[in-house]
Design a protein around this motif. Structure first.
Motif, PDB file in Angstrom:
ATOM      1  N   ILE A   1       6.685   4.302   2.070  1.00 13.21           N
ATOM      2  CA  ILE A   1       5.257   3.980   1.990  1.00 13.21           C
ATOM      3  C   ILE A   1       4.482   4.521   3.193  1.00 13.21           C
ATOM      4  CG2 ILE A   1       3.564   2.083   1.874  1.00 13.21           C
ATOM      5  CD1 ILE A   1       5.778   0.457   0.391  1.00 13.21           C
TER       6      ILE A   1
ATOM      7  N   GLY B   1      -2.497 -10.562 -10.615  1.00 11.20           N
ATOM      8  CA  GLY B   1      -3.858 -10.065 -10.470  1.00 11.20           C
ATOM      9  C   GLY B   1      -4.621 -10.826  -9.415  1.00 11.20           C
ATOM     10  N   SER B   2      -5.893 -10.999  -9.666  1.00 13.50           N
ATOM     11  CA  SER B   2      -6.784 -11.537  -8.629  1.00 13.50           C
ATOM     12  C   SER B   2      -6.443 -12.959  -8.202  1.00 13.50           C
ATOM     13  CB  SER B   2      -8.229 -11.479  -9.117  1.00 13.50           C
ATOM     14  OG  SER B   2      -8.358 -12.165 -10.334  1.00 13.50           O
TER      15      SER B   2
ATOM     16  N   LEU C   1      -1.535  -0.935   6.640  1.00 12.85           N
ATOM     17  CA  LEU C   1      -1.426  -0.670   5.203  1.00 12.85           C
ATOM     18  C   LEU C   1      -2.814  -0.714   4.560  1.00 12.85           C
ATOM     19  CD1 LEU C   1       0.748  -0.219   3.003  1.00 12.85           C
ATOM     20  CD2 LEU C   1       0.637  -2.661   2.538  1.00 12.85           C
ATOM     21  N   ASP C   2      -3.167   0.326   3.859  1.00 11.58           N
ATOM     22  CA  ASP C   2      -4.444   0.394   3.145  1.00 11.58           C
ATOM     23  C   ASP C   2      -4.565  -0.797   2.191  1.00 11.58           C
ATOM     24  OD1 ASP C   2      -6.470   1.141   1.192  1.00 11.58           O
ATOM     25  OD2 ASP C   2      -6.217   3.210   1.863  1.00 11.58           O
TER      26      ASP C   2
ATOM     27  N   ARG D   1      -6.003  -1.203  -0.455  1.00  9.79           N
ATOM     28  CA  ARG D   1      -5.959  -0.884  -1.888  1.00  9.79           C
ATOM     29  C   ARG D   1      -4.534  -0.867  -2.452  1.00  9.79           C
ATOM     30  NH1 ARG D   1      -9.385   4.481  -1.509  1.00  9.79           N
ATOM     31  NH2 ARG D   1      -7.990   4.634   0.286  1.00  9.79           N
ATOM     32  N   VAL D   2      -3.533  -0.812  -1.584  1.00  9.11           N
ATOM     33  CA  VAL D   2      -2.156  -0.892  -2.070  1.00  9.11           C
ATOM     34  C   VAL D   2      -1.426  -2.116  -1.515  1.00  9.11           C
ATOM     35  CG1 VAL D   2      -1.979   1.611  -2.353  1.00  9.11           C
ATOM     36  CG2 VAL D   2      -1.133   0.540  -0.270  1.00  9.11           C
TER      37      VAL D   2
ATOM     38  N   ARG E   1      -1.420  -5.108  -2.380  1.00 12.08           N
ATOM     39  CA  ARG E   1      -0.835  -5.948  -3.429  1.00 12.08           C
ATOM     40  C   ARG E   1       0.608  -5.521  -3.716  1.00 12.08           C
ATOM     41  NH1 ARG E   1      -4.067  -6.622  -9.127  1.00 12.08           N
ATOM     42  NH2 ARG E   1      -5.842  -6.399  -7.714  1.00 12.08           N
ATOM     43  N   GLY E   2       0.911  -4.292  -3.338  1.00 13.16           N
ATOM     44  CA  GLY E   2       2.246  -3.753  -3.559  1.00 13.16           C
ATOM     45  C   GLY E   2       3.337  -4.560  -2.872  1.00 13.16           C
TER      46      GLY E   2
END
Lengths: 252, 252, 252, 252
Positions: free
Chosen positions: A38, A93-94, A205-206, A208-209, A211-212
């Motif tokens: 990553i 999800g959210s 860590l960005d 946008r990822v 949640r990974g």
């Protein structure tokens, strides 16, 4: 179209420049490999400890909705193990694990704006006000079960601090909690998603990822639950009971 | 309905009997946590090394179909990161990572039947004959790219042997290869799925969830590829090019 | 790479050669459009009636596992409606709707072999024997709830017969039932998957995509159930109850 | 826990109060059944035409990313047909079909606020300003390919008007377009998602499930594309080419 992650030919597979056979297998463990994959480089010992703790914290939290969805899917498709796991992941999800993303977004965008001159106070006032106006919960704060304090939060923040990852994002999270508690006049514990969102941001860590991290962790958990479902099933009982109850009184 | 994996209340989360906050976080890494979660106990140092190597081997193998599917899904649903990962996992079926399951099934059922008195020779003759009659490839043998030898296979089998996990399942796999090569009169390398199926069987993992090793690994890989897709996208180009080419000549 | 289904440019979209705007919209209904899309041509009036009946029969069957999985997924990811539907579809595997595929496969492969000279009797004897040896249920026969007769089966077979689609595949299905009942010495009703597998085969649908009829139907059903979940939710209650029950006694 | 959609016992299945065998099969077609399932009643002839047109419009739009994802998933998991379809649906998020939801939300919330006294002008000014400030495209307006006018839009709006469903939501959509074109000083065609969002709102469909129209439609399309993939595959070629190109130059 270009990918920098992996190159392979008939003899060699290289991941982020390291030879999988001679430089990775038997030398890097799962956490180090995930970091390499990553972040693009092997973690420092401190990053290694902190990253592992984030994933470990999310592997298991009981019979949560995503686990039940995966077990019910496996009941109908025992021949598609991967689809049962995918079905469980779809629900991250959210509301549940996805809230890591919401938390990391607020913190990373906050640091960016503070770097451009906004004060911490002004930022947290804006965020808390905006969520209150929309009648939405601030991601990372509060928990339906752990009303006092999420037991994992304090530990994760301590591990991060011991390893040098309790910096500006964590500080901003605490400022956000103080403002949210002041405005809402009630105790709002940092939940595990909030702590992970902040610490993942410290690790760079960005959002946008981010949640990974939860997806990696919960995939492990889902595999364990599906193994238990094979040995000691509950999905069929869950289905039949629900159907019986929900239709009762309609047969007249 | 009963689950033995986790118990939680407002103050404590216990996984397989261990307290998440005081006995797991900061003490177990991802591999040990996954082993605890799935096997129900902390691994020995040898099991730890071997299990980690199986997952690490499968994290990354380039722009495989599941990676492309996840990137294309992310293009349409950037708001549903979890759905992009789930979309990628859906393709880990019988052809790619799912073949671990096929391999482990043959080996575990074989050991069971050999324990009941069948000879190894009789079993491998039966299996190779049955797959040949159905014109199907034996799971775990052969590879579309690595025709000579899968570079990961030898290394994984060596790590397993060094740590005491080169037992009867591995022996049976080698017997199966010899028979398959004899009958088909060509070289059939053990592929990474075959090695992992055998070693996972040595670790006592039920073949019905052995595909889970690949799912855990590939979730890590998919997160990395989606991060790259954000920074250096290829999905839109892939879509537009394919559409252009596949429709060419139809507009007349 | 070439697709024959659709061509589009800045002004026109053509599906299977028909202009979407001037020849399809307002002229073909959903069933006719689906037939055009899948078969490549507009259905005859008889095909239209029969195809519609197959899909309609599968739209709804109560709070089946796939519906519960979708509702639970929606609870965690209300922002990813598509992922909740996808999660439900993942469970339409070998046990439930996927059994259409198993049934159609047996019938289509049977007709092929009968065309090559095998007798109907020999084929059904082989199939029933083979499933009995593997201790597996024959797809399309028997039902956990509708033990006497699936109410939809008789009606579907009647609609097919009235419209000229009660041919060799249906005949073979009846022969299969007779042999299965003889060998197992008990009543085995044709279930709805069996009837649909046979009638879809009459319509010329490749068994490898016959499960698609169920997927189209259940997507409709899942959308309705998720709307009900929004208005009158049950997923949270289902989760909390299950968690409470399954962990009881473990807290000591 | 209670569901009002379906009741079943050993002899009867009732959907929304109608007996599936005697009152639905052979009497309602797919569109009427879907309407019954989702709206809770059989449609009027006008509703029937309009609802069918919405679904039909979205069945097929070429080799879009979701179709490619499904084909690639099918390559890896030919044994899990349902997972390939689910994989494709996962990508129907905010960018493509999911934009129906965004459009319907703006229109339904707008009508609600206009009913509370806000003027149409004030509402569209607010919406256009808000999206501009966030640098986001307004859902339902503009199209990457059909820059002049989406050919399906005009036709759908005409069908809706002819059948009495060109009411306040459609009027509000036109007001929104005018304001968006004024502010952005360029032509912004209503795209098919925008038209469907408006017409679905006219039909009284809750915006939170309006994406469902696209999911029903695209499930049909995905089944057709997977059938074509079986007969005339492209996924393997797509994979191998992409891998070759994206890794070129990295082997040095």
């Amino acid at each position: 179209m270009k990918s920098e992650i992996c190159t392979s030919d008939a003899d060699t597979i290289r991941v982020r420049g390291l030879d999988l056979t001679t430089e990775i297998l038997g030398k890097l463990d799962i956490g180090q490999m995930a970091f390499l994959e990553i972040w693009g480089r092997v973690p420092t010992p401190q990053e290694d400890i902190v990253f592992n703790s984030l994933v470990v914290a999310l592997v298991e939290h009981g019979l949560v909705p995503s686990v039940l969805a995966a077990r019910l899917t496996f009941l109908g498709a025992p021949d598609s193990f991967q689809a049962a796991v995918a079905s469980g992941l779809c629900g991250l999800g959210s509301v549940f694990v996805g809230s890591i993303e919401g938390s990391a977004k607020i913190l990373q965008e906050g640091i960016q704006r503070i770097d451009q001159g906004l004060s911490i106070d002004a930022y947290v006032t804006e965020i808390v006000g905006s969520f209150k106006a929309d009648k939405r919960a601030i991601p990372g704060l509060g928990h339906p079960i752990h009303k006092e304090a999420d037991p994992r939060t304090k530990k994760l923040l301590a591990i991060a601090a011991e390893n040098g990852f309790s910096g500006r994002h964590v500080e901003l999270l605490h400022a956000l909690v103080r403002e949210a508690e002041r405005v809402n006049a009630r105790h709002l514990p940092i939940n595990v998603s909030g702590a992970i969102g902040a610490i993942a941001s410290e690790l760079g860590l960005d959002w946008r990822v981010s949640r990974g991290i939860g997806l990696i962790a919960r995939t492990i958990g889902l595999v364990a639950h599906l193994l238990e479902e094979l040995r000691n099933p509950m999905a069929r009982e869950l289905w039949l009971r629900t159907e019986k109850e929900a239709q009762a009184g309609d047969h007249s």
